[in-house]
Design a protein around this motif. Structure first.
Motif, mmCIF file in Angstrom:
data_model
loop_
_atom_site.group_PDB
_atom_site.id
_atom_site.type_symbol
_atom_site.label_atom_id
_atom_site.label_comp_id
_atom_site.label_asym_id
_atom_site.label_seq_id
_atom_site.Cartn_x
_atom_site.Cartn_y
_atom_site.Cartn_z
ATOM 1 N N ASN A 51 1.669 1.547 5.941
ATOM 2 C CA ASN A 51 1.007 1.419 7.219
ATOM 3 C C ASN A 51 0.416 -0.132 7.408
ATOM 4 O OD1 ASN A 51 1.564 4.024 7.753
ATOM 5 N ND2 ASN A 51 -0.160 4.770 6.757
ATOM 6 N N ASP A 52 0.256 -0.558 6.447
ATOM 7 C CA ASP A 52 -0.402 -2.026 6.595
ATOM 8 C C ASP A 52 0.513 -3.269 5.912
ATOM 9 O OD1 ASP A 52 -2.828 -1.545 3.747
ATOM 10 O OD2 ASP A 52 -0.532 -0.859 3.940
ATOM 11 N N LYS A 55 -0.764 -6.624 6.368
ATOM 12 C CA LYS A 55 -1.882 -7.089 5.414
ATOM 13 C C LYS A 55 -1.122 -7.514 4.017
ATOM 14 C CE LYS A 55 -5.626 -4.713 3.035
ATOM 15 N NZ LYS A 55 -6.532 -3.529 3.117
#
Length: 133
Positions: A51-52, A55
């Motif tokens: 999901n990231d 990042k």
């Protein structure tokens, strides 16, 4: 690498690792390290959603830039910058970067081809963990 330990494994598995190591002209521990790294990346990729991505991409870039800077100029200051990045990755992403930390410290002490190769391999492992964890 540094310190070593003994792992009890079946003789048949040891023979497979020994044969692969001989064929690839690598130490047996590197064969095991590659196998574990591959397993982690494949296993985690199939069991977790990313999901990231932004990042993780940032930390891959930041780590690569820090390793590149250390390779180009192996100073204590560049080592400290890399160690800071490694600590952030371990704390924020839960990635084990112990091998990279040790390889970087060895490279600063002795910036030769063998140490550079180990630094590259350790960095590649951490990037794989970042992507797949």
């Amino acid at each position: 690498m540094g310190r070593y330990t003994t792992v009890r494994i079946p003789v048949e598995l040891r023979n497979v690792v020994k044969s692969l190591a001989r064929r690839r002209k690598m130490p047996m521990w590197k064969i095991i390290h590659e196998a574990v790294t591959y397993y982690r990346s494949v296993y985690l990729t199939h069991h977790k959603e990313m999901n990231d991505v932004g990042k993780r991409a940032w930390y891959c870039y930041k780590l690569s830039a820090s390793v590149g800077e250390l390779r180009a100029n192996p100073t204590k200051e560049n080592l400290q910058l890399l160690l800071t990045t490694i600590s952030q990755i371990e704390e924020r992403l839960g990635v084990n970067a112990e091998l990279l930390r040790a390889a970087a410290e060895r490279y600063v002490k002795k910036p030769e081809r063998k140490e550079k190769i180990q630094l590259n391999d350790a960095a590649k492992d951490v990037v794989a963990q970042i992507i797949s964890s």
